[in-house]
Design an enzyme around this catalytic site. Structure first.
Site, PDB file in Angstrom:
ATOM      1  N   ARG A 120      28.026  -4.365  -9.304  1.00 47.24           N
ATOM      2  CA  ARG A 120      26.582  -4.576  -9.006  1.00 47.24           C
ATOM      3  C   ARG A 120      26.257  -4.438  -7.519  1.00 47.24           C
ATOM      4  NH1 ARG A 120      27.258  -8.626 -12.873  1.00 47.24           N
ATOM      5  NH2 ARG A 120      26.489  -7.924 -14.891  1.00 47.24           N
ATOM      6  N   LYS A 142      18.440   6.702   0.052  1.00 52.41           N
ATOM      7  CA  LYS A 142      18.402   7.413  -1.230  1.00 52.41           C
ATOM      8  C   LYS A 142      19.829   7.811  -1.586  1.00 52.41           C
ATOM      9  CE  LYS A 142      13.782   9.421  -1.400  1.00 52.41           C
ATOM     10  NZ  LYS A 142      13.000  10.676  -1.417  1.00 52.41           N
ATOM     11  N   GLU A 184      15.592  21.007   8.867  1.00 53.07           N
ATOM     12  CA  GLU A 184      15.147  19.640   8.524  1.00 53.07           C
ATOM     13  C   GLU A 184      14.753  18.873   9.792  1.00 53.07           C
ATOM     14  OE1 GLU A 184      14.633  18.286   5.611  1.00 53.07           O
ATOM     15  OE2 GLU A 184      15.884  19.315   4.132  1.00 53.07           O
ATOM     16  N   LYS A 226      12.581   9.146  10.929  1.00 49.61           N
ATOM     17  CA  LYS A 226      12.862   8.789   9.535  1.00 49.61           C
ATOM     18  C   LYS A 226      12.852   7.271   9.354  1.00 49.61           C
ATOM     19  CE  LYS A 226      15.131   9.682   5.328  1.00 49.61           C
ATOM     20  NZ  LYS A 226      16.008  10.462   4.500  1.00 49.61           N
ATOM     21  N   GLU A 236       9.241   5.233  -1.437  1.00 50.56           N
ATOM     22  CA  GLU A 236       8.403   6.433  -1.624  1.00 50.56           C
ATOM     23  C   GLU A 236       7.231   6.198  -2.569  1.00 50.56           C
ATOM     24  OE1 GLU A 236      10.526  10.166  -1.471  1.00 50.56           O
ATOM     25  OE2 GLU A 236       8.880  11.157  -2.499  1.00 50.56           O
ATOM     26  N   ARG A 240       6.283   8.020   2.547  1.00 44.81           N
ATOM     27  CA  ARG A 240       7.604   8.666   2.606  1.00 44.81           C
ATOM     28  C   ARG A 240       7.568  10.100   2.085  1.00 44.81           C
ATOM     29  NH1 ARG A 240      13.559   5.951   1.520  1.00 44.81           N
ATOM     30  NH2 ARG A 240      14.739   7.876   1.854  1.00 44.81           N
ATOM     31  N   ASN A 244       8.782  15.352   2.643  1.00 45.14           N
ATOM     32  CA  ASN A 244       8.950  16.546   1.809  1.00 45.14           C
ATOM     33  C   ASN A 244       8.140  17.732   2.312  1.00 45.14           C
ATOM     34  OD1 ASN A 244      10.761  15.530  -0.089  1.00 45.14           O
ATOM     35  ND2 ASN A 244       9.108  14.378  -1.059  1.00 45.14           N
ATOM     36  N   HIS A 247       8.996  21.206   1.287  1.00 53.13           N
ATOM     37  CA  HIS A 247       9.901  21.095   0.149  1.00 53.13           C
ATOM     38  C   HIS A 247       9.261  21.537  -1.174  1.00 53.13           C
ATOM     39  CE1 HIS A 247      12.222  18.939   3.080  1.00 53.13           C
ATOM     40  NE2 HIS A 247      13.163  18.585   2.226  1.00 53.13           N
ATOM     41  N   HIS A 251      11.655  23.909  -2.682  1.00 54.00           N
ATOM     42  CA  HIS A 251      12.451  23.600  -3.887  1.00 54.00           C
ATOM     43  C   HIS A 251      12.305  24.683  -4.932  1.00 54.00           C
ATOM     44  CE1 HIS A 251      12.816  19.001  -3.184  1.00 54.00           C
ATOM     45  NE2 HIS A 251      13.932  19.616  -2.862  1.00 54.00           N
ATOM     46  N   HIS A 263      19.675  24.522   1.002  1.00 49.61           N
ATOM     47  CA  HIS A 263      18.449  23.721   0.912  1.00 49.61           C
ATOM     48  C   HIS A 263      17.597  23.868   2.189  1.00 49.61           C
ATOM     49  CE1 HIS A 263      15.879  20.311   0.016  1.00 49.61           C
ATOM     50  NE2 HIS A 263      16.212  19.786   1.188  1.00 49.61           N
TER      51      HIS A 263
HETATM   52  P1  NAD Z   1      27.345  19.069   1.813  1.00 49.92           P
HETATM   53  O1  NAD Z   1      27.642  17.629   1.798  1.00 49.92           O
HETATM   54  O2  NAD Z   1      27.708  19.853   0.607  1.00 49.92           O
HETATM   55  O3  NAD Z   1      28.010  19.712   3.104  1.00 49.92           O
HETATM   56  C1  NAD Z   1      27.896  21.113   3.325  1.00 49.92           C
HETATM   57  C2  NAD Z   1      29.266  21.768   3.461  1.00 49.92           C
HETATM   58  O4  NAD Z   1      29.815  21.445   4.736  1.00 49.92           O
HETATM   59  C3  NAD Z   1      30.298  21.292   2.449  1.00 49.92           C
HETATM   60  O5  NAD Z   1      31.106  22.374   2.095  1.00 49.92           O
HETATM   61  C4  NAD Z   1      31.123  20.278   3.244  1.00 49.92           C
HETATM   62  O6  NAD Z   1      32.422  20.130   2.729  1.00 49.92           O
HETATM   63  C5  NAD Z   1      31.124  20.904   4.599  1.00 49.92           C
HETATM   64  N1  NAD Z   1      31.275  19.998   5.741  1.00 49.92           N
HETATM   65  C6  NAD Z   1      30.691  18.786   5.907  1.00 49.92           C
HETATM   66  N2  NAD Z   1      30.891  18.352   7.158  1.00 49.92           N
HETATM   67  C7  NAD Z   1      31.651  19.283   7.794  1.00 49.92           C
HETATM   68  C8  NAD Z   1      32.147  19.429   9.113  1.00 49.92           C
HETATM   69  N3  NAD Z   1      31.852  18.549  10.062  1.00 49.92           N
HETATM   70  N4  NAD Z   1      32.899  20.507   9.397  1.00 49.92           N
HETATM   71  C9  NAD Z   1      33.138  21.467   8.462  1.00 49.92           C
HETATM   72  N5  NAD Z   1      32.654  21.402   7.201  1.00 49.92           N
HETATM   73  C10 NAD Z   1      31.906  20.340   6.873  1.00 49.92           C
HETATM   74  O7  NAD Z   1      25.791  19.359   2.052  1.00 49.92           O
HETATM   75  P2  NAD Z   1      24.683  18.726   3.023  1.00 49.92           P
HETATM   76  O8  NAD Z   1      23.837  19.861   3.401  1.00 49.92           O
HETATM   77  O9  NAD Z   1      25.260  17.860   4.061  1.00 49.92           O
HETATM   78  O10 NAD Z   1      23.881  17.780   2.033  1.00 49.92           O
HETATM   79  C11 NAD Z   1      23.219  18.288   0.915  1.00 49.92           C
HETATM   80  C12 NAD Z   1      23.068  17.170  -0.095  1.00 49.92           C
HETATM   81  O11 NAD Z   1      22.304  16.118   0.495  1.00 49.92           O
HETATM   82  C13 NAD Z   1      22.342  17.576  -1.358  1.00 49.92           C
HETATM   83  O12 NAD Z   1      23.049  17.094  -2.463  1.00 49.92           O
HETATM   84  C14 NAD Z   1      20.984  16.891  -1.254  1.00 49.92           C
HETATM   85  O13 NAD Z   1      20.443  16.543  -2.498  1.00 49.92           O
HETATM   86  C15 NAD Z   1      21.329  15.684  -0.441  1.00 49.92           C
HETATM   87  N6  NAD Z   1      20.212  15.121   0.330  1.00 49.92           N
HETATM   88  C16 NAD Z   1      20.007  13.794   0.238  1.00 49.92           C
HETATM   89  C17 NAD Z   1      18.990  13.206   0.970  1.00 49.92           C
HETATM   90  C18 NAD Z   1      18.801  11.728   0.928  1.00 49.92           C
HETATM   91  O14 NAD Z   1      17.806  11.238   1.474  1.00 49.92           O
HETATM   92  N7  NAD Z   1      19.722  10.993   0.358  1.00 49.92           N
HETATM   93  C19 NAD Z   1      18.182  13.991   1.811  1.00 49.92           C
HETATM   94  C20 NAD Z   1      18.425  15.364   1.886  1.00 49.92           C
HETATM   95  C21 NAD Z   1      19.459  15.921   1.137  1.00 49.92           C
HETATM   96  N1  GLY Z   2      14.883  13.345   2.298  1.00 50.41           N
HETATM   97  C1  GLY Z   2      13.683  12.720   1.900  1.00 50.41           C
HETATM   98  C2  GLY Z   2      13.743  11.248   1.871  1.00 50.41           C
HETATM   99  O1  GLY Z   2      14.710  10.647   2.259  1.00 50.41           O
HETATM  100  O2  GLY Z   2      12.808  10.636   1.423  1.00 50.41           O
END
Ligand code: NAD
Ligand code: GLY
Length: 358
Positions: A120, A142, A184, A226, A236, A240, A244, A247, A251, A263
Protein backbone atom coordinates in the site's frame (compact mmCIF):
# COMPACT_ATOMS: atom_id res chain seq x y z
CA UNK A 1 24.13 22.38 -6.53
CA UNK A 2 20.71 24.03 -6.88
CA UNK A 3 17.79 22.99 -4.71
CA UNK A 4 14.11 23.73 -4.96
CA UNK A 5 11.08 22.58 -3.02
CA UNK A 6 7.91 21.04 -4.42
CA UNK A 7 4.86 21.62 -2.22
CA UNK A 8 1.77 19.47 -2.69
CA UNK A 9 -1.18 18.49 -0.52
CA UNK A 10 0.22 14.97 -0.24
CA UNK A 11 3.89 15.77 0.34
CA UNK A 12 6.58 18.45 0.20
CA UNK A 13 9.93 17.35 -1.21
CA UNK A 14 13.20 18.75 -2.54
CA UNK A 15 14.67 18.55 -6.02
CA UNK A 16 18.50 18.61 -6.08
CA UNK A 17 20.11 19.64 -9.36
CA UNK A 18 23.84 19.07 -9.70
CA UNK A 19 26.48 18.03 -12.25
CA UNK A 20 27.60 14.91 -10.34
CA UNK A 21 26.32 12.29 -7.90
CA UNK A 22 28.69 13.44 -5.14
CA UNK A 23 25.84 14.73 -2.94
CA UNK A 24 23.45 11.82 -3.48
CA UNK A 25 24.20 10.03 -0.20
CA UNK A 26 23.93 13.29 1.68
CA UNK A 27 20.51 13.87 0.03
CA UNK A 28 19.38 10.52 1.46
CA UNK A 29 20.64 11.53 4.89
CA UNK A 30 18.87 14.90 4.73
CA UNK A 31 15.60 13.24 3.66
CA UNK A 32 15.15 11.67 7.08
CA UNK A 33 14.47 8.30 5.43
CA UNK A 34 15.86 5.38 7.46
CA UNK A 35 15.63 2.67 4.80
CA UNK A 36 15.69 -0.97 5.88
CA UNK A 37 16.81 -1.61 2.29
CA UNK A 38 17.20 0.36 -0.94
CA UNK A 39 16.05 -1.22 -4.20
CA UNK A 40 17.42 0.46 -7.32
CA UNK A 41 15.28 -0.08 -10.40
CA UNK A 42 16.89 0.69 -13.74
CA UNK A 43 16.89 -0.41 -17.38
CA UNK A 44 19.44 -2.24 -19.52
CA UNK A 45 20.90 0.97 -21.04
CA UNK A 46 21.21 3.02 -17.87
CA UNK A 47 22.61 0.00 -16.05
CA UNK A 48 25.74 0.12 -18.25
CA UNK A 49 26.56 3.72 -17.39
CA UNK A 50 25.42 4.45 -13.87
CA UNK A 51 24.28 1.43 -11.84
CA UNK A 52 27.68 0.43 -10.49
CA UNK A 53 28.60 3.98 -9.41
CA UNK A 54 25.29 4.59 -7.68
CA UNK A 55 25.11 1.17 -6.07
CA UNK A 56 28.62 1.37 -4.66
CA UNK A 57 28.02 4.90 -3.28
CA UNK A 58 24.79 3.92 -1.59
CA UNK A 59 26.17 0.59 -0.34
CA UNK A 60 28.58 2.45 1.91
CA UNK A 61 25.60 3.50 4.04
CA UNK A 62 22.71 1.22 3.16
CA UNK A 63 21.73 -2.34 2.33
CA UNK A 64 21.18 -2.11 -1.46
CA UNK A 65 19.77 -4.44 -4.14
CA UNK A 66 18.91 -3.75 -7.79
CA UNK A 67 16.54 -4.89 -10.52
CA UNK A 68 17.19 -4.29 -14.24
CA UNK A 69 14.53 -4.58 -16.97
CA UNK A 70 14.74 -4.35 -20.76
CA UNK A 71 14.93 -0.66 -21.81
CA UNK A 72 12.08 0.88 -23.78
CA UNK A 73 8.39 1.77 -23.76
CA UNK A 74 7.54 -1.84 -24.70
CA UNK A 75 8.43 -2.85 -21.15
CA UNK A 76 6.00 -0.36 -19.66
CA UNK A 77 3.21 -2.76 -18.73
CA UNK A 78 1.76 -4.60 -15.74
CA UNK A 79 3.86 -7.73 -16.45
CA UNK A 80 7.05 -5.78 -15.64
CA UNK A 81 5.43 -4.37 -12.48
CA UNK A 82 4.59 -7.92 -11.44
CA UNK A 83 8.28 -8.84 -11.97
CA UNK A 84 9.21 -5.93 -9.69
CA UNK A 85 6.81 -7.17 -6.97
CA UNK A 86 8.28 -10.69 -7.19
CA UNK A 87 11.76 -9.23 -6.78
CA UNK A 88 10.61 -7.06 -3.85
CA UNK A 89 9.22 -10.14 -2.09
CA UNK A 90 12.37 -12.20 -2.81
CA UNK A 91 14.50 -9.38 -1.41
CA UNK A 92 12.16 -9.05 1.59
CA UNK A 93 11.45 -5.36 1.03
CA UNK A 94 9.27 -4.08 3.86
CA UNK A 95 7.38 -0.88 4.61
CA UNK A 96 10.61 0.90 5.51
CA UNK A 97 12.31 -0.01 2.24
CA UNK A 98 12.86 2.62 -0.44
CA UNK A 99 12.68 2.25 -4.21
CA UNK A 100 15.22 4.26 -6.22
CA UNK A 101 14.18 4.96 -9.82
CA UNK A 102 17.41 5.34 -11.82
CA UNK A 103 16.64 6.14 -15.47
CA UNK A 104 14.33 7.93 -17.85
CA UNK A 105 10.59 8.41 -17.71
CA UNK A 106 9.85 4.73 -18.30
CA UNK A 107 11.86 3.70 -15.22
CA UNK A 108 10.46 6.57 -13.12
CA UNK A 109 6.82 5.98 -14.03
CA UNK A 110 7.04 2.24 -13.39
CA UNK A 111 9.23 2.27 -10.28
CA UNK A 112 6.96 4.97 -8.82
CA UNK A 113 3.85 2.96 -9.58
CA UNK A 114 5.31 -0.20 -8.02
CA UNK A 115 6.33 1.80 -4.93
CA UNK A 116 2.85 3.34 -4.69
CA UNK A 117 1.19 -0.08 -4.57
CA UNK A 118 3.66 -2.43 -2.85
CA UNK A 119 2.43 -2.88 0.73
CA UNK A 120 0.00 0.00 0.00
CA UNK A 121 2.88 2.37 -0.62
CA UNK A 122 6.56 2.55 0.26
CA UNK A 123 8.90 5.49 -0.19
CA UNK A 124 10.61 6.19 -3.49
CA UNK A 125 13.25 8.49 -4.87
CA UNK A 126 13.64 9.71 -8.44
CA UNK A 127 17.12 9.79 -9.99
CA UNK A 128 16.24 10.79 -13.58
CA UNK A 129 18.83 10.36 -16.33
CA UNK A 130 17.08 11.70 -19.46
CA UNK A 131 16.36 15.37 -20.03
CA UNK A 132 12.66 14.60 -20.42
CA UNK A 133 12.64 12.92 -17.01
CA UNK A 134 14.71 15.71 -15.46
CA UNK A 135 12.44 18.53 -16.67
CA UNK A 136 9.12 16.75 -16.52
CA UNK A 137 8.34 13.15 -15.57
CA UNK A 138 10.33 12.85 -12.31
CA UNK A 139 8.49 15.84 -10.82
CA UNK A 140 4.81 15.94 -9.98
CA UNK A 141 3.94 12.39 -9.00
CA UNK A 142 2.34 10.91 -12.11
CA UNK A 143 3.25 7.22 -12.14
CA UNK A 144 1.88 4.30 -14.14
CA UNK A 145 2.01 1.91 -17.07
CA UNK A 146 0.49 1.49 -20.53
CA UNK A 147 -2.44 -0.92 -20.87
CA UNK A 148 -3.75 -2.63 -24.02
CA UNK A 149 -1.98 -0.09 -26.22
CA UNK A 150 -3.27 2.88 -24.20
CA UNK A 151 -0.51 5.14 -22.88
CA UNK A 152 -0.38 5.54 -19.09
CA UNK A 153 -3.89 4.16 -18.62
CA UNK A 154 -3.19 2.49 -15.26
CA UNK A 155 -1.48 4.58 -12.62
CA UNK A 156 -1.49 6.65 -9.48
CA UNK A 157 -0.51 10.08 -8.26
CA UNK A 158 2.35 9.29 -5.90
CA UNK A 159 5.03 11.83 -4.99
CA UNK A 160 8.69 10.86 -4.48
CA UNK A 161 10.59 11.66 -1.26
CA UNK A 162 13.12 13.60 -3.25
CA UNK A 163 14.45 13.99 -6.79
CA UNK A 164 18.18 13.99 -7.51
CA UNK A 165 19.23 15.24 -10.93
CA UNK A 166 22.76 14.95 -12.32
CA UNK A 167 23.03 16.94 -15.56
CA UNK A 168 26.25 15.11 -16.46
CA UNK A 169 24.20 11.99 -17.29
CA UNK A 170 22.94 13.79 -20.40
CA UNK A 171 26.42 13.36 -21.93
CA UNK A 172 25.74 9.65 -22.51
CA UNK A 173 22.20 10.16 -23.76
CA UNK A 174 21.79 9.93 -27.58
CA UNK A 175 21.37 13.51 -28.93
CA UNK A 176 17.96 12.70 -30.40
CA UNK A 177 16.70 11.93 -26.86
CA UNK A 178 18.31 15.14 -25.55
CA UNK A 179 16.51 17.17 -28.23
CA UNK A 180 13.20 15.50 -27.34
CA UNK A 181 13.72 16.72 -23.78
CA UNK A 182 14.58 20.21 -25.04
CA UNK A 183 11.15 20.35 -26.74
CA UNK A 184 9.49 19.71 -23.37
CA UNK A 185 11.76 22.30 -21.74
CA UNK A 186 10.93 25.00 -24.30
CA UNK A 187 7.27 24.25 -23.64
CA UNK A 188 7.52 25.81 -20.15
CA UNK A 189 8.71 29.06 -21.74
CA UNK A 190 5.63 29.23 -23.93
CA UNK A 191 3.08 28.33 -21.26
CA UNK A 192 4.36 30.11 -18.19
CA UNK A 193 7.72 31.89 -18.41
CA UNK A 194 8.63 34.14 -21.32
CA UNK A 195 11.96 35.13 -19.66
CA UNK A 196 12.94 31.46 -19.64
CA UNK A 197 12.10 31.21 -23.33
CA UNK A 198 14.38 34.20 -23.97
CA UNK A 199 17.10 32.44 -21.95
CA UNK A 200 16.76 29.32 -24.13
CA UNK A 201 17.00 31.40 -27.31
CA UNK A 202 20.03 33.38 -26.08
CA UNK A 203 21.82 30.28 -24.78
CA UNK A 204 20.85 27.79 -27.45
CA UNK A 205 24.45 26.95 -28.43
CA UNK A 206 25.45 26.31 -24.81
CA UNK A 207 22.38 24.15 -24.25
CA UNK A 208 22.99 22.14 -27.42
CA UNK A 209 26.62 21.58 -26.48
CA UNK A 210 25.47 20.31 -23.03
CA UNK A 211 27.25 22.98 -21.02
CA UNK A 212 26.51 21.93 -17.42
CA UNK A 213 25.79 25.45 -16.15
CA UNK A 214 23.30 26.12 -18.94
CA UNK A 215 21.70 22.69 -18.44
CA UNK A 216 21.37 23.21 -14.70
CA UNK A 217 19.68 26.58 -15.31
CA UNK A 218 17.29 25.01 -17.83
CA UNK A 219 16.46 22.07 -15.56
CA UNK A 220 16.00 24.38 -12.56
CA UNK A 221 13.63 26.73 -14.40
CA UNK A 222 11.57 23.82 -15.78
CA UNK A 223 11.32 22.12 -12.38
CA UNK A 224 10.37 25.46 -10.83
CA UNK A 225 7.59 25.94 -13.39
CA UNK A 226 6.36 22.38 -13.02
CA UNK A 227 6.50 22.56 -9.19
CA UNK A 228 4.39 25.74 -9.33
CA UNK A 229 1.74 24.15 -11.55
CA UNK A 230 1.65 20.91 -9.55
CA UNK A 231 1.39 22.79 -6.24
CA UNK A 232 -1.72 24.56 -7.55
CA UNK A 233 -3.32 21.49 -9.13
CA UNK A 234 -1.73 18.19 -8.10
CA UNK A 235 -4.40 15.91 -9.60
CA UNK A 236 -4.98 17.76 -12.89
CA UNK A 237 -8.44 19.10 -12.15
CA UNK A 238 -7.66 22.33 -14.03
CA UNK A 239 -4.41 24.28 -14.37
CA UNK A 240 -2.10 21.23 -14.67
CA UNK A 241 -3.56 20.52 -18.11
CA UNK A 242 -1.54 23.48 -19.48
CA UNK A 243 1.49 21.17 -19.25
CA UNK A 244 -0.09 19.47 -22.24
CA UNK A 245 0.72 22.41 -24.54
CA UNK A 246 1.43 20.92 -27.97
CA UNK A 247 0.36 17.49 -26.74
CA UNK A 248 -3.19 17.39 -28.17
CA UNK A 249 -1.86 17.71 -31.72
CA UNK A 250 1.38 15.90 -30.76
CA UNK A 251 -0.20 12.76 -29.27
CA UNK A 252 -2.23 12.35 -32.42
CA UNK A 253 0.92 12.50 -34.58
CA UNK A 254 2.69 10.15 -32.13
CA UNK A 255 -0.02 7.48 -32.40
CA UNK A 256 -0.36 7.80 -36.19
CA UNK A 257 3.36 7.25 -36.61
CA UNK A 258 3.24 4.14 -34.42
CA UNK A 259 5.53 5.76 -31.87
CA UNK A 260 8.43 5.87 -34.39
CA UNK A 261 8.82 9.57 -33.63
CA UNK A 262 9.88 10.31 -30.05
CA UNK A 263 7.29 11.88 -27.77
CA UNK A 264 9.25 15.15 -27.54
CA UNK A 265 9.55 15.30 -31.33
CA UNK A 266 5.75 15.05 -31.60
CA UNK A 267 5.40 17.72 -28.90
CA UNK A 268 7.64 19.95 -31.05
CA UNK A 269 5.32 19.51 -34.07
CA UNK A 270 2.30 19.91 -31.78
CA UNK A 271 3.62 23.19 -30.34
CA UNK A 272 3.90 24.66 -33.85
CA UNK A 273 0.25 23.69 -34.43
CA UNK A 274 -0.79 25.10 -31.04
CA UNK A 275 0.94 28.41 -31.88
CA UNK A 276 -0.79 28.50 -35.26
CA UNK A 277 -4.11 27.85 -33.49
CA UNK A 278 -3.34 30.65 -31.00
CA UNK A 279 -2.59 32.98 -33.94
CA UNK A 280 -5.94 32.10 -35.52
CA UNK A 281 -7.56 33.00 -32.17
CA UNK A 282 -5.93 36.42 -32.52
CA UNK A 283 -3.51 35.97 -29.61
CA UNK A 284 -0.08 35.35 -31.16
CA UNK A 285 1.59 36.31 -34.43
CA UNK A 286 3.12 34.80 -37.56
CA UNK A 287 6.50 35.96 -36.21
CA UNK A 288 5.96 33.82 -33.09
CA UNK A 289 5.53 30.79 -35.34
CA UNK A 290 8.68 31.63 -37.31
CA UNK A 291 10.58 32.01 -34.03
CA UNK A 292 9.53 28.64 -32.62
CA UNK A 293 10.31 26.95 -35.92
CA UNK A 294 13.79 28.45 -35.98
CA UNK A 295 14.44 27.38 -32.41
CA UNK A 296 13.16 23.82 -32.91
CA UNK A 297 15.11 23.46 -36.16
CA UNK A 298 18.27 24.64 -34.39
CA UNK A 299 17.85 21.71 -32.00
CA UNK A 300 17.19 19.39 -34.99
CA UNK A 301 13.58 18.85 -33.97
CA UNK A 302 10.80 18.32 -36.55
CA UNK A 303 8.14 20.99 -37.13
CA UNK A 304 5.95 19.11 -39.64
CA UNK A 305 4.54 15.59 -40.01
CA UNK A 306 3.80 13.40 -43.02
CA UNK A 307 0.26 12.59 -42.00
CA UNK A 308 -2.93 13.58 -43.68
CA UNK A 309 -5.02 16.37 -42.09
CA UNK A 310 -8.17 14.32 -41.49
CA UNK A 311 -6.35 11.45 -39.84
CA UNK A 312 -4.58 13.85 -37.46
CA UNK A 313 -7.92 15.51 -36.67
CA UNK A 314 -9.78 12.21 -36.14
CA UNK A 315 -7.08 10.87 -33.84
CA UNK A 316 -7.41 13.95 -31.62
CA UNK A 317 -10.72 12.63 -30.29
CA UNK A 318 -8.71 10.03 -28.32
CA UNK A 319 -6.95 12.77 -26.34
CA UNK A 320 -7.58 12.51 -22.57
CA UNK A 321 -8.84 16.13 -22.50
CA UNK A 322 -11.52 15.41 -25.12
CA UNK A 323 -14.92 14.86 -23.57
CA UNK A 324 -18.42 14.54 -25.10
CA UNK A 325 -16.82 14.76 -28.56
CA UNK A 326 -15.32 18.22 -27.88
CA UNK A 327 -11.60 18.73 -28.38
CA UNK A 328 -9.86 20.99 -25.86
CA UNK A 329 -6.71 22.79 -26.95
CA UNK A 330 -4.02 24.26 -24.71
CA UNK A 331 -3.64 27.61 -26.46
CA UNK A 332 -1.75 30.80 -25.64
CA UNK A 333 -3.17 34.15 -24.55
CA UNK A 334 0.31 35.44 -25.27
CA UNK A 335 3.84 34.01 -25.20
CA UNK A 336 4.35 32.89 -21.59
CA UNK A 337 0.67 32.46 -20.72
CA UNK A 338 -1.43 29.42 -21.60
CA UNK A 339 -5.11 28.65 -21.17
CA UNK A 340 -7.39 25.73 -21.90
CA UNK A 341 -9.57 26.56 -24.89
CA UNK A 342 -12.84 24.61 -24.72
CA UNK A 343 -14.48 26.46 -27.62
CA UNK A 344 -14.10 23.39 -29.88
CA UNK A 345 -13.40 25.68 -32.82
CA UNK A 346 -13.17 22.97 -35.47
CA UNK A 347 -12.28 25.38 -38.29
CA UNK A 348 -9.26 26.74 -36.40
CA UNK A 349 -8.20 23.29 -35.24
CA UNK A 350 -8.21 22.12 -38.88
CA UNK A 351 -6.29 25.20 -40.06
CA UNK A 352 -3.62 24.47 -37.46
CA UNK A 353 -3.39 20.85 -38.63
CA UNK A 354 -3.21 21.96 -42.28
CA UNK A 355 -0.17 24.01 -41.32
CA UNK A 356 1.77 21.05 -39.86
CA UNK A 357 0.40 18.11 -41.91
CA UNK A 358 0.00 17.27 -45.60
P1 NAD B 1 13.03 6.35 -21.60
O1 NAD B 1 12.92 6.17 -20.15
O2 NAD B 1 12.60 5.22 -22.46
O3 NAD B 1 14.52 6.77 -21.95
C1 NAD B 1 14.89 6.96 -23.31
C2 NAD B 1 16.06 6.06 -23.71
O4 NAD B 1 17.26 6.58 -23.13
C3 NAD B 1 15.96 4.63 -23.20
O5 NAD B 1 16.49 3.78 -24.16
C4 NAD B 1 16.87 4.64 -21.96
O6 NAD B 1 17.36 3.36 -21.66
C5 NAD B 1 17.95 5.57 -22.40
N1 NAD B 1 18.66 6.30 -21.35
C6 NAD B 1 18.12 6.87 -20.24
N2 NAD B 1 19.04 7.62 -19.62
C7 NAD B 1 20.20 7.50 -20.32
C8 NAD B 1 21.49 8.07 -20.21
N3 NAD B 1 21.77 8.97 -19.28
N4 NAD B 1 22.43 7.70 -21.10
C9 NAD B 1 22.14 6.85 -22.12
N5 NAD B 1 20.91 6.30 -22.30
C10 NAD B 1 19.95 6.64 -21.43
O7 NAD B 1 12.19 7.61 -22.12
P2 NAD B 1 11.98 9.10 -21.56
O8 NAD B 1 11.90 9.93 -22.77
O9 NAD B 1 12.92 9.45 -20.49
O10 NAD B 1 10.54 9.00 -20.90
C11 NAD B 1 9.41 8.67 -21.65
C12 NAD B 1 8.37 8.10 -20.71
O11 NAD B 1 8.04 9.09 -19.74
C13 NAD B 1 7.08 7.71 -21.39
O12 NAD B 1 6.69 6.45 -20.94
C14 NAD B 1 6.08 8.77 -20.94
O13 NAD B 1 4.77 8.29 -20.85
C15 NAD B 1 6.63 9.13 -19.60
N6 NAD B 1 6.29 10.49 -19.14
C16 NAD B 1 5.80 10.61 -17.89
C17 NAD B 1 5.50 11.86 -17.39
C18 NAD B 1 5.03 12.01 -15.98
O14 NAD B 1 4.63 13.12 -15.60
N7 NAD B 1 5.11 10.98 -15.18
C19 NAD B 1 5.70 13.00 -18.19
C20 NAD B 1 6.20 12.84 -19.48
C21 NAD B 1 6.50 11.56 -19.94
N1 GLY C 1 3.64 15.71 -18.05
C1 GLY C 1 2.41 16.30 -17.69
C2 GLY C 1 2.13 16.28 -16.25
O1 GLY C 1 2.93 15.89 -15.45
O2 GLY C 1 1.05 16.65 -15.86
Amino acid sequence: MKVLEVKTALKDYPIYIDHSYDELVSAFEKSGLKPSKLCIITDTNVEKYYLETIESMLSEKYDVCHYVFEAGENSKHLGTISDFYNFFVEEKLDRKSVVVALGGGVVGDMAGFAASTYMRGISFVQVPTTLLAQVDSSVGGKTGVDFNGNKNMIGAFYQPDFVFINSETLKTLPYREVAAGIAEAIKYGYIIDNDFLEYCIENKERIKSLDNNALIEVIYKCCEAKAYVVSKDEKELGLRAILNFGHTFGHSVETLNNFKLLHGECVAIGMVAALYYSMECGNTTKEDIENIEKLLEFFELPTRCDNNVDEVYNQMFYDKKTSSGKIKIVALKKIGEAFIDSSNDVANIKKAIEYIAK
